[in-house]
Structures are given as structure tokens and as C-alpha cells.
Write a protein that holds these residues in place. Structure first.
Motif, mmCIF file in Angstrom:
data_model
loop_
_atom_site.group_PDB
_atom_site.id
_atom_site.type_symbol
_atom_site.label_atom_id
_atom_site.label_comp_id
_atom_site.label_asym_id
_atom_site.label_seq_id
_atom_site.Cartn_x
_atom_site.Cartn_y
_atom_site.Cartn_z
ATOM 1 N N TRP A 210 0.825 -1.205 0.000
ATOM 2 C CA TRP A 210 0.000 0.000 0.000
ATOM 3 C C TRP A 210 0.860 1.256 0.000
ATOM 4 N N GLN A 211 1.945 1.247 0.754
ATOM 5 C CA GLN A 211 2.837 2.407 0.768
ATOM 6 C C GLN A 211 3.495 2.602 -0.591
ATOM 7 N N GLU A 212 3.849 1.534 -1.252
ATOM 8 C CA GLU A 212 4.450 1.626 -2.582
ATOM 9 C C GLU A 212 3.451 2.183 -3.594
ATOM 10 N N MET A 213 2.203 1.736 -3.514
ATOM 11 C CA MET A 213 1.180 2.276 -4.408
ATOM 12 C C MET A 213 0.966 3.767 -4.144
ATOM 13 N N SER A 214 0.972 4.143 -2.883
ATOM 14 C CA SER A 214 0.804 5.550 -2.525
ATOM 15 C C SER A 214 1.977 6.381 -3.028
ATOM 16 N N ARG A 215 3.188 5.872 -2.876
ATOM 17 C CA ARG A 215 4.382 6.579 -3.339
ATOM 18 C C ARG A 215 4.334 6.767 -4.846
ATOM 19 N N SER A 216 3.971 5.732 -5.550
ATOM 20 C CA SER A 216 3.888 5.801 -7.008
ATOM 21 C C SER A 216 2.845 6.820 -7.446
ATOM 22 N N SER A 217 1.697 6.820 -6.803
ATOM 23 C CA SER A 217 0.639 7.767 -7.131
ATOM 24 C C SER A 217 1.075 9.200 -6.827
ATOM 25 N N LEU A 218 1.747 9.390 -5.713
ATOM 26 C CA LEU A 218 2.218 10.719 -5.328
ATOM 27 C C LEU A 218 3.262 11.237 -6.308
ATOM 28 N N LEU A 219 4.179 10.383 -6.727
ATOM 29 C CA LEU A 219 5.178 10.797 -7.716
ATOM 30 C C LEU A 219 4.517 11.210 -9.027
ATOM 31 N N ARG A 220 3.493 10.473 -9.436
ATOM 32 C CA ARG A 220 2.786 10.803 -10.660
ATOM 33 C C ARG A 220 2.108 12.168 -10.544
ATOM 34 N N GLU A 221 1.513 12.454 -9.392
ATOM 35 C CA GLU A 221 0.860 13.745 -9.190
ATOM 36 C C GLU A 221 1.881 14.879 -9.167
ATOM 37 N N ILE A 222 3.046 14.639 -8.586
ATOM 38 C CA ILE A 222 4.090 15.671 -8.574
ATOM 39 C C ILE A 222 4.547 15.969 -9.996
ATOM 40 N N LYS A 223 4.702 14.939 -10.805
ATOM 41 C CA LYS A 223 5.084 15.142 -12.204
ATOM 42 C C LYS A 223 4.011 15.937 -12.956
ATOM 43 N N ARG A 224 2.753 15.653 -12.677
ATOM 44 C CA ARG A 224 1.671 16.409 -13.318
ATOM 45 C C ARG A 224 1.745 17.887 -12.931
ATOM 46 N N MET A 225 2.018 18.133 -11.655
ATOM 47 C CA MET A 225 2.128 19.520 -11.200
ATOM 48 C C MET A 225 3.319 20.214 -11.859
ATOM 49 N N GLU A 226 4.440 19.513 -11.999
ATOM 50 C CA GLU A 226 5.609 20.090 -12.671
ATOM 51 C C GLU A 226 5.268 20.460 -14.107
ATOM 52 N N LEU A 227 4.560 19.569 -14.799
ATOM 53 C CA LEU A 227 4.157 19.859 -16.177
ATOM 54 C C LEU A 227 3.204 21.047 -16.242
ATOM 55 N N ALA A 228 2.263 21.101 -15.312
ATOM 56 C CA ALA A 228 1.319 22.224 -15.296
ATOM 57 C C ALA A 228 2.050 23.541 -15.042
ATOM 58 N N LEU A 229 3.008 23.530 -14.118
ATOM 59 C CA LEU A 229 3.774 24.743 -13.846
ATOM 60 C C LEU A 229 4.629 25.136 -15.042
ATOM 61 N N ALA A 230 5.187 24.150 -15.729
ATOM 62 C CA ALA A 230 5.985 24.445 -16.924
ATOM 63 C C ALA A 230 5.108 25.057 -18.005
ATOM 64 N N ARG A 231 3.895 24.523 -18.171
ATOM 65 C CA ARG A 231 2.972 25.090 -19.167
ATOM 66 C C ARG A 231 2.572 26.520 -18.813
ATOM 67 N N MET A 232 2.331 26.757 -17.525
ATOM 68 C CA MET A 232 1.957 28.095 -17.094
ATOM 69 C C MET A 232 3.086 29.082 -17.319
ATOM 70 N N SER A 233 4.317 28.670 -17.021
ATOM 71 C CA SER A 233 5.439 29.590 -17.200
ATOM 72 C C SER A 233 5.699 29.844 -18.682
ATOM 73 N N GLU A 234 5.458 28.840 -19.537
ATOM 74 C CA GLU A 234 5.597 29.048 -20.978
ATOM 75 C C GLU A 234 4.524 30.002 -21.492
ATOM 76 N N GLY A 235 3.333 29.869 -20.970
ATOM 77 C CA GLY A 235 2.234 30.741 -21.402
ATOM 78 C C GLY A 235 2.462 32.188 -21.015
ATOM 79 N N LYS A 236 3.068 32.438 -19.867
ATOM 80 C CA LYS A 236 3.321 33.791 -19.410
ATOM 81 C C LYS A 236 4.490 34.427 -20.133
ATOM 82 N N SER A 237 5.466 33.598 -20.555
ATOM 83 C CA SER A 237 6.652 34.141 -21.210
ATOM 84 C C SER A 237 6.377 34.540 -22.652
ATOM 85 N N THR A 238 5.321 33.985 -23.260
ATOM 86 C CA THR A 238 5.029 34.321 -24.656
ATOM 87 C C THR A 238 4.115 35.496 -24.773
#
Length: 124
Positions: A96-124
Motif C-alpha cells: 500500500w505504501q508503494e502504491m501511494s508513493r507511485s501515485s504521489l510521484l505521478r501527481e508531482i510530475k503532473r504539477m511540474e508539467l502544469a507549472l511548466a505550461r503556465m510559465s511558458e504561457g506567461k513568457s510568450t
């Protein structure tokens, strides 16, 4: 377009994206499948195999415990029952802890992508 309308439009867009992301989650089976794809996928499969082994052992030992005639035998089988139960609990906790860790890492990656998209949108 004033700032209030712009903020409202941004929030509605983010809300729609969050709803889409939450709609993608299929439940426990997808979490297990994603955990098997990670770096510890082999260990996840091995732990699941041991959970099945200890389940069989726990059923067998439990049967022996309840059908034993002598007190000494019941103590022996009872101790083995408790040990197999503890092994099951430990392995399942790790899974269960491994499943939680995997899910959390996936959500962090999604947030990183969202932040990257936002920063690209503001720079253009």
C-alpha cells in the motif's frame, strides 16, 4: 477583458483540467498496475507472490490450529498463525505504501508539467 474575468477564466480552465485528471483515475487496479511499472516493479510482484504464499500458509495453519487435539499442538499452530498473519500485514503495508508513493510521484510530475505550461504561457 479585465483582470477579474481573466482570473475567472483561468480558474474555470484549471477546474476542467482537474476534473479530467480525476476522471482518468480508474481505482485500485490502475494503482497496482502503475506500481508494477515503476522502479520497484519486480519487488512489487515478489511481495504479491509472498502475500499469496502467506495467505495459503495462514489458511492451512489456521485449519491445523482449530483441528488440533492437544494444547501443545494448538500453541504451536497458534504461534505459526500469528507469525503468518504478521508477515501478511507487513507485506500488505509495504504494498500500500508503494502504491501511494507511485501515485504521489505521478501527481508531482503532473504539477511540474502544469507549472511548466503556465510559465511558458506567461513568457510568450
Amino acid at each position: 477583458m479585465n483582470i477579474d474575468q481573466r482570473i475567472k477564466a483561468e480558474l474555470e480552465q484549471e477546474s476542467a483540467e482537474i476534473d479530467r485528471i480525476l476522471g482518468e483515475d480508474k481505482g485500485i487496479t490502475s494503482m497496482m498496475a502503475n506500481s508494477m511499472k515503476g522502479n520497484l516493479g519486480r519487488w512489487f510482484l515478489i511481495a504479491n507472490l509472498f502475500v499469496l504464499i502467506f495467505t495459503g500458509a495462514m489458511i492451512t495453519v489456521g485449519y491445523q490450529f482449530f483441528t488440533a487435539d492437544e494444547t501443545g499442538e494448538q500453541v504451536f499452530w497458534g504461534i505459526l498463525l500469528v507469525l503468518s498473519l504478521q508477515m501478511q500485514i507487513g507485506l500488505k503495508q509495504w504494498l500500500w505504501q508503494e502504491m501511494s508513493r507511485s501515485s504521489l510521484l505521478r501527481e508531482i510530475k503532473r504539477m511540474e508539467l502544469a507549472l511548466a505550461r503556465m510559465s511558458e504561457g506567461k513568457s510568450t
